[in-house]
Scaffold this motif. Sequence first.
Motif, PDB file in Angstrom:
ATOM      1  N   PRO A  29       0.738  -1.377  -0.046  1.00 19.45           N
ATOM      2  CA  PRO A  29       0.286  -0.015   0.111  1.00 19.45           C
ATOM      3  C   PRO A  29       0.842   1.372   0.019  1.00 19.45           C
ATOM      4  O   PRO A  29       0.808   2.148  -0.189  1.00 19.45           O
ATOM      5  N   GLY A  32       2.322   2.111  -3.092  1.00 14.46           N
ATOM      6  CA  GLY A  32       0.600   1.886  -4.155  1.00 14.46           C
ATOM      7  C   GLY A  32       0.350   3.549  -4.422  1.00 14.46           C
ATOM      8  O   GLY A  32       0.381   3.722  -5.125  1.00 14.46           O
ATOM      9  N   TYR A  33       0.663   4.128  -2.683  1.00 15.85           N
ATOM     10  CA  TYR A  33      -0.032   5.647  -2.379  1.00 15.85           C
ATOM     11  C   TYR A  33       1.587   6.148  -3.025  1.00 15.85           C
ATOM     12  O   TYR A  33       0.900   7.189  -3.738  1.00 15.85           O
ATOM     13  N   ILE A  36       0.868   6.523  -7.043  1.00 13.19           N
ATOM     14  CA  ILE A  36      -0.415   6.986  -7.483  1.00 13.19           C
ATOM     15  C   ILE A  36       0.168   8.596  -6.879  1.00 13.19           C
ATOM     16  O   ILE A  36      -0.148   9.647  -8.127  1.00 13.19           O
ATOM     17  N   PHE A  61      -8.505   5.859  -7.049  1.00 12.37           N
ATOM     18  CA  PHE A  61      -8.379   4.299  -6.221  1.00 12.37           C
ATOM     19  C   PHE A  61      -7.670   4.983  -5.458  1.00 12.37           C
ATOM     20  O   PHE A  61      -6.891   3.913  -4.479  1.00 12.37           O
ATOM     21  N   ALA A  62      -6.508   5.679  -4.714  1.00  7.04           N
ATOM     22  CA  ALA A  62      -6.439   6.221  -4.030  1.00  7.04           C
ATOM     23  C   ALA A  62      -6.991   6.493  -2.745  1.00  7.04           C
ATOM     24  O   ALA A  62      -7.109   5.897  -1.216  1.00  7.04           O
ATOM     25  N   LEU A  65      -7.884   2.570  -1.454  1.00 16.32           N
ATOM     26  CA  LEU A  65      -6.955   1.800  -0.281  1.00 16.32           C
ATOM     27  C   LEU A  65      -6.667   2.750   0.855  1.00 16.32           C
ATOM     28  O   LEU A  65      -5.877   2.020   1.546  1.00 16.32           O
ATOM     29  N   VAL A 129      -1.343   0.921 -10.620  1.00 17.13           N
ATOM     30  CA  VAL A 129      -2.422   1.766  -9.791  1.00 17.13           C
ATOM     31  C   VAL A 129      -3.427   1.274  -9.688  1.00 17.13           C
ATOM     32  O   VAL A 129      -4.157   1.351  -9.156  1.00 17.13           O
ATOM     33  N   TYR A 132      -3.971  -3.434  -8.826  1.00 15.11           N
ATOM     34  CA  TYR A 132      -3.392  -3.689  -7.873  1.00 15.11           C
ATOM     35  C   TYR A 132      -4.615  -2.754  -6.552  1.00 15.11           C
ATOM     36  O   TYR A 132      -5.108  -3.491  -5.392  1.00 15.11           O
ATOM     37  N   CYS A 133      -4.954  -1.452  -7.230  1.00 12.10           N
ATOM     38  CA  CYS A 133      -6.082  -1.067  -6.171  1.00 12.10           C
ATOM     39  C   CYS A 133      -7.606  -1.559  -6.105  1.00 12.10           C
ATOM     40  O   CYS A 133      -8.087  -1.400  -4.796  1.00 12.10           O
ATOM     41  N   GLU A 134      -7.459  -1.993  -7.943  1.00 10.21           N
ATOM     42  CA  GLU A 134      -9.266  -2.824  -7.786  1.00 10.21           C
ATOM     43  C   GLU A 134      -9.204  -3.913  -7.376  1.00 10.21           C
ATOM     44  O   GLU A 134      -9.962  -4.384  -6.021  1.00 10.21           O
ATOM     45  N   SER A 136      -7.362  -5.293  -4.094  1.00 14.28           N
ATOM     46  CA  SER A 136      -6.765  -5.100  -3.196  1.00 14.28           C
ATOM     47  C   SER A 136      -8.359  -4.300  -2.219  1.00 14.28           C
ATOM     48  O   SER A 136      -8.345  -4.656  -1.001  1.00 14.28           O
TER      49      SER A 136
END
Length: 222
Positions: A29, A32-33, A36, A61-62, A65, A129, A132-134, A136
């Motif tokens: 995460p 990921g951030y 993003i 997406f942010a 997370l 982005v 991964y975001c979708e 998770s």
Amino acid sequence: MFEGEKPRGRVVGFGEQFLAPGVQSIALPIVGYALILFFLVQGPFLFPDQWAVWQPITIIFALFLIPVLILTLLNVHPFNIPAWKVLAFFGIALGASLLLFKVLFSGFGNYARFPTGDLFSTSAYQIFVVTYCEESFFRGFLLTLGKNRVGMGILGSSIAFSIFHLAAYSVAGGGLNLFAFVVAFVMGIVFGLVYFATRDYAGYGVPWGMHAGFNLALLFGG
């Protein structure tokens, strides 16, 4: 050691700190951030023709997370699985699904209206982005909430997944596309089943790899 001197604690090296379970589980995460934020700054330059549409979607997406980060900090399974293990299963699933979907999507163009730039930035955006975001969120978070009722959990997360794609596709200029809704719903069912079958040892790594392979093959299938 002199008599009466207290033993000193062992100094933990950087490598051991990095490989500690707590650090490993929160790594994804955080990455990921970080990406993003990178794309929110660089998106207008990397994807100039599509970024006006995809900037608000990236902000969504942010938001996806946030519960993922919270569950990771709370050490909730499967968010406590080390990042290296999730990435290992992700890589295997990505390679296999990319080969499969590359064949299936041969001749197709950018049907999903994804932002496209150079190969590296497009792939990084899709992997770390979008997918991964979708995965998770829709598989990891929503199916953790519905783990006591697997069937209803998969159905509910698949409906939410398909509604999100219908809305995103409409915002991206594709109009109200019911075909996109149906495809996303079926994908949600498949990814949900795969998630429950593999989550105890791979987390959301396998459906994440399958999803990334699907999107990349759709982008580069032609």
